[in-house]
Design an enzyme around this catalytic site. Structure first.
Site, PDB file in Angstrom:
ATOM      1  N   HIS A 308       0.843  -1.191   0.000  1.00 28.68           N
ATOM      2  CA  HIS A 308       0.000   0.000   0.000  1.00 28.68           C
ATOM      3  C   HIS A 308       0.885   1.252   0.000  1.00 28.68           C
ATOM      4  O   HIS A 308       1.719   1.420   0.876  1.00 28.68           O
ATOM      5  CB  HIS A 308      -0.917  -0.009   1.226  1.00 28.68           C
ATOM      6  N   ALA A 309       0.700   2.120  -1.001  1.00 28.83           N
ATOM      7  CA  ALA A 309       1.599   3.264  -1.175  1.00 28.83           C
ATOM      8  C   ALA A 309       1.589   4.165   0.058  1.00 28.83           C
ATOM      9  O   ALA A 309       0.538   4.442   0.626  1.00 28.83           O
ATOM     10  CB  ALA A 309       1.189   4.072  -2.406  1.00 28.83           C
ATOM     11  N   HIS A 338       0.525  12.281  -5.328  1.00 31.32           N
ATOM     12  CA  HIS A 338      -0.101  12.287  -4.007  1.00 31.32           C
ATOM     13  C   HIS A 338       0.955  12.044  -2.920  1.00 31.32           C
ATOM     14  O   HIS A 338       1.068  12.806  -1.954  1.00 31.32           O
ATOM     15  CB  HIS A 338      -1.195  11.214  -3.942  1.00 31.32           C
ATOM     16  N   GLU A 339       1.732  10.983  -3.084  1.00 27.26           N
ATOM     17  CA  GLU A 339       2.726  10.637  -2.058  1.00 27.26           C
ATOM     18  C   GLU A 339       3.797  11.727  -1.960  1.00 27.26           C
ATOM     19  O   GLU A 339       4.245  12.078  -0.869  1.00 27.26           O
ATOM     20  CB  GLU A 339       3.370   9.279  -2.353  1.00 27.26           C
ATOM     21  N   HIS A 342       2.895  14.568   0.257  1.00 25.07           N
ATOM     22  CA  HIS A 342       3.208  14.342   1.681  1.00 25.07           C
ATOM     23  C   HIS A 342       4.673  14.705   1.959  1.00 25.07           C
ATOM     24  O   HIS A 342       4.988  15.376   2.938  1.00 25.07           O
ATOM     25  CB  HIS A 342       3.014  12.868   2.045  1.00 25.07           C
ATOM     26  N   GLU A 366      -3.355  15.049   3.091  1.00 25.49           N
ATOM     27  CA  GLU A 366      -3.755  14.241   1.935  1.00 25.49           C
ATOM     28  C   GLU A 366      -4.007  15.099   0.694  1.00 25.49           C
ATOM     29  O   GLU A 366      -3.989  14.599  -0.429  1.00 25.49           O
ATOM     30  CB  GLU A 366      -5.023  13.443   2.261  1.00 25.49           C
ATOM     31  N   HIS A 468      -7.321   0.492   5.150  1.00 28.52           N
ATOM     32  CA  HIS A 468      -7.343   1.451   6.259  1.00 28.52           C
ATOM     33  C   HIS A 468      -8.121   0.936   7.464  1.00 28.52           C
ATOM     34  O   HIS A 468      -7.922   1.398   8.575  1.00 28.52           O
ATOM     35  CB  HIS A 468      -7.915   2.784   5.790  1.00 28.52           C
ATOM     36  N   TYR A 478      -9.690  11.664   3.852  1.00 27.84           N
ATOM     37  CA  TYR A 478      -9.709  11.641   2.387  1.00 27.84           C
ATOM     38  C   TYR A 478     -10.930  12.373   1.840  1.00 27.84           C
ATOM     39  O   TYR A 478     -10.860  13.033   0.809  1.00 27.84           O
ATOM     40  CB  TYR A 478      -9.654  10.199   1.860  1.00 27.84           C
TER      41      TYR A 478
HETATM   42 ZN   LIG Z   1      -1.820   9.958   1.457  1.00 26.94          ZN
END
Ligand SMILES: [Zn+2]
Ligand SMILES: *[C@@H]1O[C@H](CO)[C@@H](O)[C@H](O)[C@H]1NC(C)=O
Ligand SMILES: *[C@@H]1O[C@H](CO)[C@@H](O)[C@H](O)[C@H]1NC(C)=O
Ligand SMILES: *[C@@H]1O[C@H](CO)[C@@H](O)[C@H](O)[C@H]1NC(C)=O
Ligand SMILES: *[C@@H]1O[C@H](CO)[C@@H](O)[C@H](O)[C@H]1NC(C)=O
Length: 590
Positions: A308-309, A338-339, A342, A366, A468, A478
């Site tokens: 999971h990324a 997305h990552e 962060h 997020e 999750h 999210y």
């Molecule tokens: Zn994220």
């Protein structure tokens, strides 16, 4: 407090490094080592917490010191007594391990039972169009993952309630939403959902009609909930993979972006470099050398990892990493942005005291990479980087793009909302533990308009077929992110001089691309650097000038699509909304 921050930074570094070592190489040995370290760290954190209590911090004059103490005072699961803490990490790890190692059998070849969620099943859902095969994978995954977690989850819920109590919260849901710093949070997001629901229902009706035409009424009813296995995704949470079925303008452009990426020899590394380049162009930070040395961008062949990324801040200056089993396609390019969003946040707030090295709230964290990705997926930008032909501006092209985007961004909204609704109901005892599966499908039907492709019973436990839920990660962040990223995007476009809210027809919001605009980048950077040093309402004000969450900018962005969908559905007498499901999800066990 300074000393506290330094000490807690060291402890966090130790705990996070141990988790990384385990998640990037799942073995019994690494699990034992990690759990030992987590127990040690937890003991030390508790000792520090006791020292904090010597101060009369609730009566401090300095708002900033008081804020630091308030945050430091929230211990999370560490606040549990030693035996319960141990049980907590063992329970969550047991669920995560079941999930990470789950495999299912090939639909055509029942002797090959080594198919994994990533990449096999994810790819199957993206590409397969045979409802029987999809049904097989849908059920088999839930048998191999969620179903096996039901007993563990019951224990987990008890421990979560104990955790809230140990942190002096009577209401476990108030504790769950602690970082949103608002007494009206639950009603606020309910109101946002109500504002968005009519749009979702138009999209839902439109998509159901296309699926009904493709698969026939034995598979999809004309006016009931949509069976959850036909939407291109294991959880029916984002529908971009069935764009080819749904979108009447699909294929107007010669190749899809994914086909272009494959043709041009894209690699996971190239995808990461492309994301970095966007941040760099708007005067934000490039990825440090540690990032490139320590990240895992491809699934290793020699060991199990948690695929999971995720993005990691080792709390040690520039030691930041992404762990992702990247596939080369357009969707994953979005995940990469997305990552990296962060990571950019980590790097921007690294100068803050340790307690403030968090997002303004978890939804902000997020939203950052997604805000950037909204720029990247514009036709203008995609053609700039050679993944789509030069931008056309016909009405059909606009609908084509917006519909594709909505299959991810709008389809997701009710899912983002209900995952935590479900957990809040369980934590508060509104849902009792005999009805865990039944309650799940009630919410799935009510908000998403979905139904299971086969009957369910209390012998199943479908919530835990989602990452999750088994790994104790809150989810409403999210939903918040999907709303506020459009607020951020609009604010940056206004700052860049590319959007004028009073003339949306001349320069539509969805065509703005801030690539290379340092004024917009500096505004974003200013907000990121605050970390959690101020309530999120302050951070929101810095970037947008208003202090609330607001679905307005999202609706503005999709305005042409909303009008078009409403008209199309009306013109073709397509039902909107759904009748109750005929499937059984609420039978008794056995
Ligand atoms: Zn994220
Ligand atoms: C994975 O962990 C094991 C210890 O359980 C170790 O022997 C092995 O070298 C590690 N593999 C990698 C690639 O780090
Ligand atoms: C099963 O085999 C058939 C015939 O070879 C093929 O068309 C189909 O795609 C396969 N289905 C799956 C789920 O692999
Ligand atoms: C079925 O799977 C087994 C195990 O992976 C493999 O050895 C065999 O060749 C496969 N059979 C077919 C017809 O693909
Ligand atoms: C948020 O605040 C602005 C102005 O401060 C107001 O116009 C808007 O209606 C509010 N939105 C929501 C969803 O409360």
């Amino acid at each position: 407090m300074k000393e506290f921050n330094q000490k807690s930074e060291k402890l966090a570094n130790k705990a996070i490094a141990a988790s990384w070592n385990y998640e990037s190489n799942i073995t019994d040995h690494n699990s034992r080592v990690k759990n030992e370290i987590l127990k040690e760290v937890s003991k030390e954190k508790k000792a520090m917490w006791k020292e904090l209590q010597r101060f009369n911090w609730k009566n401090f004059k300095s708002a900033d010191l008081k804020r630091q103490f308030t945050i430091a005072n929230n211990l999370g699961s560490t606040a549990l007594p030693d035996d319960k803490f141990k049980e907590f990490i063992e329970t969550t790890e047991a669920m995560s391990t079941i999930y990470s190692k789950a495999t299912v059998c090939d639909f055509n070849n029942k002797t090959n039972c080594e198919l994994r969620l990533e990449p096999d099943l994810t790819e199957a859902f993206a590409k397969l169009r045979d409802p029987e095969a999809l049904k097989h994978y849908w059920s088999a995954w839930r048998d191999a993952s969620g179903k096996k977690c039901r007993q563990l989850y019951l224990r987990y819920i008890e421990l979560k309630k104990a955790e809230a109590k140990a942190n002096s919260f009577d209401d476990p849901v108030k504790y769950w939403n602690f970082d949103f710093e608002s007494d009206t949070f639950e009603t606020d997001i309910m109101k946002l959902w109500e504002q968005l629901q009519p749009f979702y229902q138009q999209l839902h009706g439109f998509v159901r009609d296309k699926l009904y035409r493709k698969y026939g009424e034995n598979v999809v009813s004309r006016d009931g909930p949509i069976p959850a296995h036909l939407l291109g995704n294991m959880w029916g949470q984002s529908w971009g993979n069935i764009n080819d079925i749904v979108n009447p303008f699909y294929g107007r452009t010669t190749l899809s972006a994914t086909q272009e990426m494959l043709k041009q020899g894209y690699t996971p590394l190239k995808m990461a470099k492309l994301s970095e380049d966007f941040f760099k162009s708007i005067n934000l930070t490039v990825m440090p050398k540690e990032f490139w040395e320590r990240s895992i961008l491809e699934q290793p062949k020699d060991r199990d990892i948690v695929c999971h990324a995720s993005a990691w801040d080792l709390q040690d200056g520039d030691d930041v990493r992404i762990k992702m089993c990247t596939e080369v396609n357009e969707e994953e390019l979005g995940v990469m942005h997305h990552e990296m969003g962060h990571i950019e946040y980590f790097l921007q707030y690294k100068g803050q005291p340790h307690v403030y090295r968090e997002g303004a709230n978890s939804g902000f964290h997020e939203a950052i990479g997604d805000t950037i990705a909204l720029n990247v997926v514009t036709d203008k930008h995609m053609s700039k980087i050679g993944l789509k032909p030069a931008a056309q501006r016909s009405k059909e092209d606009t609908i084509n793009s917006l519909l594709e985007t909505s299959l991810d961004k709008i389809a997701f909204l009710p899912f983002g909302f209900l995952i935590d609704q479900y957990r809040w109901d369980v934590l508060r005892g509104v849902t009792n533990t005999e009805n865990l599966e039944c309650a799940w499908w009630k919410l799935r039907e009510k908000y998403q308009g979905l139904e299971p492709p086969v009957d369910r019973s209390e012998a199943d436990f479908d919530p835990a077929a989602k990452y999750h839920i088994v790994s104790d990660v809150p989810y409403v962040r999210y939903f918040v992110s999907f709303v506020i990223q459009f607020q951020f995007y609009k604010a940056l476009c206004v700052e860049a001089g590319q959007y004028n809210p009073s003339t949306p027809d001349q320069t539509p919001l969805h065509e703005c691309d801030i690539y290379g605009n340092t004024a917009a980048g500096n505004l974003l950077g200013k907000m990121l650097q605050m970390g959690s040093s101020k309530p999120w309402q302050d951070a929101m004000e810095v970037i947008t000038g208003q202090r609330n969450m607001d679905a307005g900018p999202l609706m503005e962005y999709f305005k042409p699509l909303i009008d078009w969908l409403t008209e199309e559905n009306k013109k073709h007498n397509v039902p909107v909304g759904w009748k109750p499901s005929k499937r059984h999800s609420c039978s008794r066990k056995g």
